[in-house]
Design a protein around this motif. Structure first.
Motif, short mmCIF file in Angstrom:
data_model
loop_
_atom_site.label_atom_id
_atom_site.label_comp_id
_atom_site.label_asym_id
_atom_site.label_seq_id
_atom_site.Cartn_x
_atom_site.Cartn_y
_atom_site.Cartn_z
N ASN A 205 -7.42 -7.79 9.91
CA ASN A 205 -8.44 -8.38 9.04
C ASN A 205 -9.18 -7.26 8.34
N PHE A 206 -10.29 -7.60 7.69
CA PHE A 206 -11.03 -6.60 6.91
C PHE A 206 -11.52 -5.46 7.78
N PHE A 207 -12.05 -5.78 8.95
CA PHE A 207 -12.59 -4.74 9.82
C PHE A 207 -11.49 -3.82 10.34
N CYS A 208 -10.29 -4.37 10.55
CA CYS A 208 -9.18 -3.53 10.97
C CYS A 208 -8.81 -2.53 9.87
N LYS A 209 -8.85 -2.96 8.62
CA LYS A 209 -8.54 -2.08 7.51
C LYS A 209 -9.64 -1.01 7.36
N VAL A 210 -10.90 -1.41 7.58
CA VAL A 210 -11.99 -0.43 7.52
C VAL A 210 -11.83 0.61 8.62
N ARG A 211 -11.47 0.15 9.82
CA ARG A 211 -11.24 1.07 10.94
C ARG A 211 -10.14 2.07 10.59
N GLY A 212 -9.03 1.56 10.05
CA GLY A 212 -7.94 2.45 9.66
C GLY A 212 -8.35 3.42 8.58
N SER A 213 -9.18 2.95 7.64
CA SER A 213 -9.65 3.82 6.57
C SER A 213 -10.52 4.96 7.12
N PHE A 214 -11.42 4.65 8.07
CA PHE A 214 -12.25 5.69 8.69
C PHE A 214 -11.38 6.66 9.48
N ASP A 215 -10.39 6.13 10.19
CA ASP A 215 -9.46 6.99 10.95
C ASP A 215 -8.84 8.04 10.03
N VAL A 216 -8.25 7.56 8.94
CA VAL A 216 -7.53 8.45 8.03
C VAL A 216 -8.50 9.40 7.32
N SER A 217 -9.63 8.87 6.84
CA SER A 217 -10.59 9.69 6.08
C SER A 217 -11.13 10.84 6.92
N LEU A 218 -11.64 10.53 8.12
CA LEU A 218 -12.29 11.56 8.93
C LEU A 218 -11.29 12.54 9.53
#
Length: 274
Positions: A109-122
């Motif tokens: 869902n949206f929060f899973c995509k946000v989590r993945g985005s933070f993972d990759v970004s940081l």
């Protein structure tokens, strides 16, 4: 017997293990182990890792900010690296505890995509900051006469801005590209191949080349010192120890770095379905 997972979207089951807490889905887990114990151990491990990461990087940030003698270009890069790792402990680990062992294991869902985005970004930001530090060390060791001219505060600010800017763009791009309904081959190619190359593999190749160059230059400098000093066995033994120490330090730095980040990016590259 292989663990079996049975999904039934028509029933609501309330007796579900903590890290499988998903509404409107029931899971029939048949295993010799205890999933609840595994979940608790995973949560405890992530919690401990988060606390260690936060405390360690917070100490580094406070030390660099508080002590004026530490206000150097190199330490500003270390400060940026510590800030990225601090956010990993504050954001990524809690997100992983909240979503990875629950709904994100079965649907996104949206929060899973946000989590993945933070993972990759940081993680990308950490890697790029380490790459910038290697460039700083290259000029310090290999070109010491021009070091202060080329690696000044302006150059450091540009490096830090590029590291964070590129990382944010890659993270946002991964989240946007992840929204795919059909014909996702190009999206998977970008997410699983191009993004890891830009985020990890290319910076790693650059760092390996730079540190190998530093190592060879350092060896040359040690031999030069050896030639200008006496030929006594004591001086040769001292130089030999210096060479071994430099080799061990370089191998340790690169080894720990690759050990920490390689599994994550290999998973990101080869995970099924993108």
């Amino acid at each position: 017997m292989e663990p079996q997972v049975t999904v039934n979207r028509t029933n609501v089951v309330t007796d579900i293990y903590t890290c499988y807490g998903i509404d409107n889905i029931s899971y029939d887990l048949t295993s010799t182990g205890n999933p609840f114990v595994i979940c608790v151990l995973l949560y405890m491990f992530l919690l401990l890792l988060s606390v260690i990461t936060i405390c360690g990087n917070l100490l580094v940030i406070i030390a660099i900010i508080y002590f004026k003698q530490l206000h150097t270009p190199t330490n500003y890069l270390i400060l940026s690296l510590s800030a990225a790792d601090l956010l990993v402990g504050l954001i990524v680990f809690p997100f992983d505890m909240t979503f990875t062992f629950s709904s994100c294991m079965y649907h996104e869902n949206f929060f899973c995509k946000v989590r993945g985005s933070f993972d990759v970004s940081l993680s990308t930001c950490s890697v790029l900051n380490l790459c910038c530090i290697s460039i700083d060390r290259y000029y310090a060791v290999c070109q010491p006469l021009t070091y202060k001219i080329k690696i000044n505060h302006h150059a450091i600010v540009i490096m830090i801005k590029l590291s964070w800017g590129v990382s944010v763009l890659i993270g946002i791009g991964v989240m946007i590209i992840g929204k795919c309904e059909e014909n996702c081959a190009i999206n998977i190619l970008i997410t699983n191949t191009i993004a890891p190359i830009l985020s990890f593999y290319l910076p790693v190749i650059i760092m390996l080349c730079i540190y190998l160059k530093i190592f060879f230059v350092a060896q040359t400098q040690v031999r030069s010192i050896q030639n200008t000093t006496s030929r006594s066995s004591e001086s040769r033994g001292t130089v030999s120890k210096m060479e071994r120490k430099a080799t061990k330090t370089l191998a340790t730095v690169l080894g720990v770095f690759l050990l920490c980040w390689t599994p994550f990016f290999l998973y990101l590259t080869f995970m099924p379905g993108g």
